[in-house]
Design an enzyme around this catalytic site. Sequence first.
Site, PDB file in Angstrom:
ATOM      1  N   HIS A  19       4.117  -7.616   0.218  1.00 33.22           N
ATOM      2  CA  HIS A  19       3.685  -8.877  -0.382  1.00 33.22           C
ATOM      3  C   HIS A  19       4.394  -9.118  -1.711  1.00 33.22           C
ATOM      4  O   HIS A  19       4.991  -8.211  -2.282  1.00 33.22           O
ATOM      5  CB  HIS A  19       2.167  -8.860  -0.580  1.00 33.22           C
ATOM      6  CG  HIS A  19       1.391  -8.848   0.702  1.00 33.22           C
ATOM      7  ND1 HIS A  19       0.481  -9.824   1.037  1.00 33.22           N
ATOM      8  CD2 HIS A  19       1.398  -7.984   1.752  1.00 33.22           C
ATOM      9  CE1 HIS A  19      -0.053  -9.562   2.221  1.00 33.22           C
ATOM     10  NE2 HIS A  19       0.492  -8.442   2.674  1.00 33.22           N
ATOM     11  N   SER A  77       8.617   3.487   4.923  1.00 35.31           N
ATOM     12  CA  SER A  77       9.754   3.378   4.031  1.00 35.31           C
ATOM     13  C   SER A  77       9.311   3.237   2.586  1.00 35.31           C
ATOM     14  O   SER A  77       8.250   3.708   2.199  1.00 35.31           O
ATOM     15  CB  SER A  77      10.661   2.221   4.433  1.00 35.31           C
ATOM     16  OG  SER A  77      11.958   2.483   3.947  1.00 35.31           O
ATOM     17  N   ASP A  92       0.860  -1.175   0.000  1.00 35.03           N
ATOM     18  CA  ASP A  92       0.000   0.000   0.000  1.00 35.03           C
ATOM     19  C   ASP A  92       0.901   1.231   0.000  1.00 35.03           C
ATOM     20  O   ASP A  92       1.958   1.236   0.635  1.00 35.03           O
ATOM     21  CB  ASP A  92      -0.856   0.042   1.264  1.00 35.03           C
ATOM     22  CG  ASP A  92      -2.058  -0.885   1.208  1.00 35.03           C
ATOM     23  OD1 ASP A  92      -2.090  -1.770   0.341  1.00 35.03           O
ATOM     24  OD2 ASP A  92      -2.958  -0.715   2.053  1.00 35.03           O
TER      25      ASP A  92
END
Length: 281
Positions: free
Chosen positions: A145, A248, A88
């Site tokens: 992911h 990050s 995201d």
Amino acid sequence: MTFKVFLQYALPHRFLSRLVYWATRWTFALWKNWLITTIVRNYQVNMAEAAQPDPLAYQHFNAFFTRKLRPDARRADADPAALVSPADGRISQSGAIVEGRIFQAKRQEYTAAELLGGDEAAAAPFHNGRFVTVYLSPRDYHRVHMPLQGTLRETVHVPGRIFSVAPFAVAAIPRLFARNERLVCHFDGEHGPFVVVMVGAILVSSVATVWDGLVIPPYASSIRRKSFAGQNITLERFAEMARFNMGSTVIMLLPEGMAELDPLAPQQAVQVGQRLGHRPG
């Protein structure tokens, strides 16, 4: 040079990161509840997506920050040939790697070899490949992911600075992503190698993986390579691979021909599992 950029050079990065690492794991209720509610309020965090929607139920701030989502909160694109977002966040930049050079921001670029710890051989497959850089802000889900199915071949912990990766720093600090502390994850996919780079940031450059647990810190003083050859660590597309303890950036490198990217605009919001491109054929 603005004062904010000057501070990026002047601040004691690792001391501050160690301090925040401790502070975000302090379980004292008044402290951790104040931190959590401040972030939820200021960044409008959507707690309805979380597996535990009560922000004050988390043991400490870092548990909240790395919170798990409900199983139905994110879905992988239904097309098995789709390249999906690993995180995201917002697209920082994306596009073609031109003769080994990756675009960072206006008047700023770095090389694939620099990003991978100075390894020209490892960078060779990506000489004219594709890249996607995703910036995670404090409001985002901070687990990363898999963009494609892959078998882990090697990780490389590259030492460096811990500059902010916020847009103002990316625009001003030359070769920022190739200078920050980072974990380079090399995978072998069905159609060739690909790389997912976890770039650390100021105020806890901390990375944990599903196969090795906490990897950063400790911070590195020299490049640390770890081979996973023969261990058969294969992760499916969309499977969780790692997490950031604080915000990050994730950078994907793909060889030429592995996937064509969809039109992706800088600052475009993306979510885990969302289609970013498509494998040809």
